[in-house]
Design an enzyme around this catalytic site. Structure first.
Site, PDB file in Angstrom:
ATOM      1  N   THR A 125      52.005  62.039  59.130  1.00  0.00           N
ATOM      2  CA  THR A 125      53.175  61.904  58.261  1.00  0.00           C
ATOM      3  C   THR A 125      54.386  62.646  58.831  1.00  0.00           C
ATOM      4  O   THR A 125      54.225  63.613  59.586  1.00  0.00           O
ATOM      5  CB  THR A 125      52.826  62.481  56.867  1.00  0.00           C
ATOM      6  OG1 THR A 125      54.020  62.699  56.127  1.00  0.00           O
ATOM      7  CG2 THR A 125      52.115  63.829  56.968  1.00  0.00           C
ATOM      8  N   ASP A 126      55.576  62.229  58.424  1.00  0.00           N
ATOM      9  CA  ASP A 126      56.788  62.965  58.825  1.00  0.00           C
ATOM     10  C   ASP A 126      56.874  64.330  58.141  1.00  0.00           C
ATOM     11  O   ASP A 126      57.634  65.193  58.566  1.00  0.00           O
ATOM     12  CB  ASP A 126      58.055  62.138  58.544  1.00  0.00           C
ATOM     13  CG  ASP A 126      58.269  61.771  57.080  1.00  0.00           C
ATOM     14  OD1 ASP A 126      57.415  62.099  56.231  1.00  0.00           O
ATOM     15  OD2 ASP A 126      59.307  61.139  56.776  1.00  0.00           O
ATOM     16  N   GLU A 127      56.075  64.531  57.071  1.00  0.00           N
ATOM     17  CA  GLU A 127      56.189  65.776  56.308  1.00  0.00           C
ATOM     18  C   GLU A 127      55.759  66.992  57.119  1.00  0.00           C
ATOM     19  O   GLU A 127      56.111  68.118  56.779  1.00  0.00           O
ATOM     20  CB  GLU A 127      55.386  65.669  55.003  1.00  0.00           C
ATOM     21  CG  GLU A 127      55.826  64.465  54.194  1.00  0.00           C
ATOM     22  CD  GLU A 127      55.340  64.440  52.758  1.00  0.00           C
ATOM     23  OE1 GLU A 127      55.007  65.503  52.216  1.00  0.00           O
ATOM     24  OE2 GLU A 127      55.306  63.340  52.197  1.00  0.00           O
ATOM     25  N   TYR A 180      49.716  70.061  51.328  1.00  0.00           N
ATOM     26  CA  TYR A 180      49.421  68.754  51.939  1.00  0.00           C
ATOM     27  C   TYR A 180      49.926  68.698  53.378  1.00  0.00           C
ATOM     28  O   TYR A 180      49.161  68.404  54.307  1.00  0.00           O
ATOM     29  CB  TYR A 180      50.053  67.618  51.115  1.00  0.00           C
ATOM     30  CG  TYR A 180      50.141  66.304  51.867  1.00  0.00           C
ATOM     31  CD1 TYR A 180      48.990  65.614  52.247  1.00  0.00           C
ATOM     32  CD2 TYR A 180      51.379  65.752  52.227  1.00  0.00           C
ATOM     33  CE1 TYR A 180      49.069  64.412  52.955  1.00  0.00           C
ATOM     34  CE2 TYR A 180      51.473  64.562  52.930  1.00  0.00           C
ATOM     35  CZ  TYR A 180      50.311  63.894  53.289  1.00  0.00           C
ATOM     36  OH  TYR A 180      50.392  62.713  53.989  1.00  0.00           O
ATOM     37  N   ALA A 232      50.832  71.036  55.364  1.00  0.00           N
ATOM     38  CA  ALA A 232      50.189  72.035  56.237  1.00  0.00           C
ATOM     39  C   ALA A 232      48.822  71.527  56.701  1.00  0.00           C
ATOM     40  O   ALA A 232      48.442  71.697  57.866  1.00  0.00           O
ATOM     41  CB  ALA A 232      50.045  73.360  55.501  1.00  0.00           C
ATOM     42  N   LYS A 264      47.932  68.380  56.988  1.00  0.00           N
ATOM     43  CA  LYS A 264      48.132  67.277  57.942  1.00  0.00           C
ATOM     44  C   LYS A 264      48.583  67.824  59.296  1.00  0.00           C
ATOM     45  O   LYS A 264      48.162  67.337  60.350  1.00  0.00           O
ATOM     46  CB  LYS A 264      49.166  66.271  57.406  1.00  0.00           C
ATOM     47  CG  LYS A 264      48.690  65.420  56.246  1.00  0.00           C
ATOM     48  CD  LYS A 264      47.525  64.486  56.572  1.00  0.00           C
ATOM     49  CE  LYS A 264      47.917  63.341  57.478  1.00  0.00           C
ATOM     50  NZ  LYS A 264      46.787  62.359  57.615  1.00  0.00           N
TER      51      LYS A 264
HETATM   52  P1  NAD Z   1      45.539  57.276  49.825  1.00  0.00           P
HETATM   53  O1  NAD Z   1      45.398  58.585  49.134  1.00  0.00           O
HETATM   54  O2  NAD Z   1      46.031  56.088  49.072  1.00  0.00           O
HETATM   55  O3  NAD Z   1      44.146  56.856  50.474  1.00  0.00           O
HETATM   56  C1  NAD Z   1      43.314  57.764  51.142  1.00  0.00           C
HETATM   57  C2  NAD Z   1      41.933  57.121  51.297  1.00  0.00           C
HETATM   58  O4  NAD Z   1      41.097  58.042  52.012  1.00  0.00           O
HETATM   59  C3  NAD Z   1      41.247  56.827  49.963  1.00  0.00           C
HETATM   60  O5  NAD Z   1      40.695  55.539  49.981  1.00  0.00           O
HETATM   61  C4  NAD Z   1      40.160  57.895  49.864  1.00  0.00           C
HETATM   62  O6  NAD Z   1      39.029  57.462  49.142  1.00  0.00           O
HETATM   63  C5  NAD Z   1      39.841  58.129  51.331  1.00  0.00           C
HETATM   64  N1  NAD Z   1      39.272  59.463  51.592  1.00  0.00           N
HETATM   65  C6  NAD Z   1      39.730  60.651  51.115  1.00  0.00           C
HETATM   66  N2  NAD Z   1      38.937  61.649  51.569  1.00  0.00           N
HETATM   67  C7  NAD Z   1      38.003  61.083  52.362  1.00  0.00           C
HETATM   68  C8  NAD Z   1      36.922  61.595  53.144  1.00  0.00           C
HETATM   69  N3  NAD Z   1      36.660  62.909  53.175  1.00  0.00           N
HETATM   70  N4  NAD Z   1      36.185  60.732  53.851  1.00  0.00           N
HETATM   71  C9  NAD Z   1      36.416  59.402  53.820  1.00  0.00           C
HETATM   72  N5  NAD Z   1      37.413  58.858  53.096  1.00  0.00           N
HETATM   73  C10 NAD Z   1      38.202  59.694  52.378  1.00  0.00           C
HETATM   74  O7  NAD Z   1      46.488  57.576  51.077  1.00  0.00           O
HETATM   75  P2  NAD Z   1      47.502  56.610  51.848  1.00  0.00           P
HETATM   76  O8  NAD Z   1      48.827  56.700  51.188  1.00  0.00           O
HETATM   77  O9  NAD Z   1      46.869  55.284  52.050  1.00  0.00           O
HETATM   78  O10 NAD Z   1      47.615  57.390  53.237  1.00  0.00           O
HETATM   79  C11 NAD Z   1      46.740  57.084  54.314  1.00  0.00           C
HETATM   80  C12 NAD Z   1      47.058  58.002  55.471  1.00  0.00           C
HETATM   81  O11 NAD Z   1      48.416  57.844  55.865  1.00  0.00           O
HETATM   82  C13 NAD Z   1      46.879  59.489  55.140  1.00  0.00           C
HETATM   83  O12 NAD Z   1      46.321  60.130  56.264  1.00  0.00           O
HETATM   84  C14 NAD Z   1      48.295  59.976  54.891  1.00  0.00           C
HETATM   85  O13 NAD Z   1      48.431  61.342  55.203  1.00  0.00           O
HETATM   86  C15 NAD Z   1      49.078  59.098  55.845  1.00  0.00           C
HETATM   87  N6  NAD Z   1      50.472  58.821  55.464  1.00  0.00           N
HETATM   88  C16 NAD Z   1      50.769  58.361  54.213  1.00  0.00           C
HETATM   89  C17 NAD Z   1      52.085  58.072  53.887  1.00  0.00           C
HETATM   90  C18 NAD Z   1      52.462  57.518  52.526  1.00  0.00           C
HETATM   91  O14 NAD Z   1      53.653  57.376  52.243  1.00  0.00           O
HETATM   92  N7  NAD Z   1      51.513  57.164  51.666  1.00  0.00           N
HETATM   93  C19 NAD Z   1      53.088  58.256  54.829  1.00  0.00           C
HETATM   94  C20 NAD Z   1      52.752  58.737  56.102  1.00  0.00           C
HETATM   95  C21 NAD Z   1      51.430  59.002  56.407  1.00  0.00           C
HETATM   96  P1  TYD Z   2      56.001  61.125  46.445  1.00  0.00           P
HETATM   97  O1  TYD Z   2      55.900  59.667  46.189  1.00  0.00           O
HETATM   98  O2  TYD Z   2      55.043  62.049  45.759  1.00  0.00           O
HETATM   99  O3  TYD Z   2      55.994  61.329  48.027  1.00  0.00           O
HETATM  100  P2  TYD Z   2      56.288  62.668  48.925  1.00  0.00           P
HETATM  101  O4  TYD Z   2      56.332  63.850  48.061  1.00  0.00           O
HETATM  102  O5  TYD Z   2      55.106  62.653  49.835  1.00  0.00           O
HETATM  103  O6  TYD Z   2      57.585  62.390  49.615  1.00  0.00           O
HETATM  104  O7  TYD Z   2      57.464  61.591  46.046  1.00  0.00           O
HETATM  105  C1  TYD Z   2      58.607  60.995  46.655  1.00  0.00           C
HETATM  106  C2  TYD Z   2      59.813  61.773  46.168  1.00  0.00           C
HETATM  107  O8  TYD Z   2      59.961  61.523  44.763  1.00  0.00           O
HETATM  108  C3  TYD Z   2      59.663  63.272  46.320  1.00  0.00           C
HETATM  109  O9  TYD Z   2      60.936  63.828  46.664  1.00  0.00           O
HETATM  110  C4  TYD Z   2      59.243  63.745  44.939  1.00  0.00           C
HETATM  111  C5  TYD Z   2      59.917  62.744  44.012  1.00  0.00           C
HETATM  112  N1  TYD Z   2      59.196  62.464  42.734  1.00  0.00           N
HETATM  113  C6  TYD Z   2      59.897  62.498  41.532  1.00  0.00           C
HETATM  114  O10 TYD Z   2      61.129  62.780  41.501  1.00  0.00           O
HETATM  115  N2  TYD Z   2      59.220  62.224  40.380  1.00  0.00           N
HETATM  116  C7  TYD Z   2      57.889  61.928  40.371  1.00  0.00           C
HETATM  117  O11 TYD Z   2      57.302  61.725  39.252  1.00  0.00           O
HETATM  118  C8  TYD Z   2      57.186  61.869  41.613  1.00  0.00           C
HETATM  119  C9  TYD Z   2      55.716  61.530  41.651  1.00  0.00           C
HETATM  120  C10 TYD Z   2      57.893  62.138  42.778  1.00  0.00           C
END
Ligand code: NAD
Ligand code: TYD
Length: 353
Positions: free
Chosen positions: A132-134, A158, A160, A162
């Site tokens: 992630t970019d975070e 989170y 930290a 990643k």
């Molecule tokens: P999500 O929380 O929707 O899905 C995570 C999946 O991993 C779930 O299906 C869960 O059951 C599975 N899982 C959790 N712990 C596990 C374990 N110990 N063993 C096997 N499976 C396990 O997350 P997402 O949004 O689909 O993100 C997927 C990946 O992309 C993550 O690594 C996240 O850090 C990264 N990512 C997400 C975003 C975003 O905006 N959602 C952006 C950048 C990177």
């Molecule tokens: P989120 O979807 O949790 O992603 P991330 O924190 O990983 O960027 O949140 C996106 C942005 O929206 C973040 O700045 C937090 C804000 N946010 C709200 O303002 N209200 C909410 O109820 C949630 C879940 C997030």
């Protein structure tokens, strides 16, 4: 075949569905099915022999050893993680277990498998880590966007966890030679997004007549990428990325949260107008800010464009319209994911704000 971890979650499920829509190469999908994992996301693959689902933990070394020996994947894409910042603030333990310890164990299992391979199989194997970019921390309004050379300065449990996983992946390359690739992507949105994250939460709450919680002043900035674009970037990095490299993935689409919320309201006003003629914007409620809330993320995605020719296909305007329409068309999916556990989370996160 390829091994996908976390393939029942939001991005992983979109990836598996897109992969099998474009290729006949089978997918072994290993997912623990935490609250975020949902087999309904993969319902359209029922009976499809190209998709093999195994419920299990990336940290379960004996299981990994068995699966790797049996299926002999040519690549692994690691999506499995605990992924929600707010949950990491309330309970960091699971994040360390899966994102740090789990990733380390997964790397160890894959290393043992890869070291026993020979010839082309060994040369062509890839471990692609989805991050992630975070991990880069927070930007001021005038800072340049994150490049792959930015220091990792994570601020939440989170991010930290990643960042720790990114460091482990790097170390397994430098120490053991494991052929790794890492992608650091901005905020995704699109179909199958669990409604605890901003965009699906706002859509779902708006339709239910509930308040639309905006943290703090709502001027925090994120870069948003349509999930299918993230999937195409991962396919591209897997196919052509240089071993050991990091690729930032983003949508060139920085927006303050309040603008995202108002855009969703405007789309719903058009596509599902309220009976009383009022706008969904009247449901917006400013609530207490997230502790340690990162102010701005921005991704410079020019390396992946320059080296691999990847750019996003969707603009925010096209992607968010498709997303809102998907939630309108998939109300059953929404109802099913709003289990007792989901209601408990809403209480934990919002009751005291
Ligand atoms: P999500 O929380 O929707 O899905 C995570 C999946 O991993 C779930 O299906 C869960 O059951 C599975 N899982 C959790 N712990 C596990 C374990 N110990 N063993 C096997 N499976 C396990 O997350 P997402 O949004 O689909 O993100 C997927 C990946 O992309 C993550 O690594 C996240 O850090 C990264 N990512 C997400 C975003 C975003 O905006 N959602 C952006 C950048 C990177
Ligand atoms: P989120 O979807 O949790 O992603 P991330 O924190 O990983 O960027 O949140 C996106 C942005 O929206 C973040 O700045 C937090 C804000 N946010 C709200 O303002 N209200 C909410 O109820 C949630 C879940 C997030």
């Amino acid at each position: 075949m390829i091994l996908v971890t976390g393939g029942a979650g939001f991005i992983g499920a979109n990836f598996v569905l897109d992969w099998l829509a474009q290729s006949d190469e089978p997918v072994l999908n290993l997912d623990k099915l935490t609250y975020a994992g949902n087999l309904e996301n993969l319902a359209s693959l029922e009976g499809d022999a190209r998709h093999v689902f195994v419920q299990g933990d990336i940290g379960d070394a004996p299981l990994l050893e068995r699966l790797l020996a049996q299926h002999q994947p040519r690549a692994l894409i690691n999506f499995a993680a605990e992924s929600h910042v707010d949950r990491s603030i309330h309970g960091p333990e699971d994040f360390i277990q899966t994102n740090v310890v789990g990733t380390m164990r997964l790397l160890q299992s894959v290393r043992a498998y890869w070291q026993a391979l020979t010839g082309a199989q060994r040369a062509e194997f890839r471990f692609l880590h989805v991050s992630t970019d975070e991990v880069y921390g927070s930007l001021s309004p005038t800072d340049p966007a994150f490049t792959e050379n930015n220091k990792l300065e994570p601020n939440s449990p989170y991010s930290a966890s990643k960042a720790a996983s990114d460091h482990l992946v790097r170390a397994w390359l430098h120490t053991y030679g494991l052929p790794v690739l890492t992608t650091n992507c901005s905020n995704n949105y699109g179909p199958l997004h669990f409604p605890e994250k901003l965009i699906p939460l706002i859509i779902v709450n708006a339709l239910a007549g509930k308040s639309l919680p905006v943290y703090g002043d709502g001027l925090q900035v994120r870069d948003w990428l349509y999930v299918k674009d993230h999937c195409s970037a991962i396919r591209r990095v897997l196919a052509a990325g240089r071993v050991g490299e990091i690729y930032n993935v983003g949508g060139w689409n920085e927006k303050p949260n309040i603008e995202i919320v108002k855009t969703i309201c405007a789309l719903l006003d058009e596509l599902r107008p309220k009976g009383d003629g009022s706008s969904y914007q009247t449901q917006i409620t400013y609530v207490q800010d997230r502790p340690g809330h990162d102010r701005r993320y921005a991704i410079d995605a020019s390396k992946i464009e320059r080296e691999l020719g990847w750019k996003p296909a969707e603009t925010f305007a096209t992607g968010i319209r498709k997303t809102v329409q998907w939630y309108l068309d998939n109300q059953d999916w929404v109802t099913h994911v709003q289990s007792g556990a989901y209601r408990d989370w809403v209480q934990t996160n919002y009751a005291g704000r």
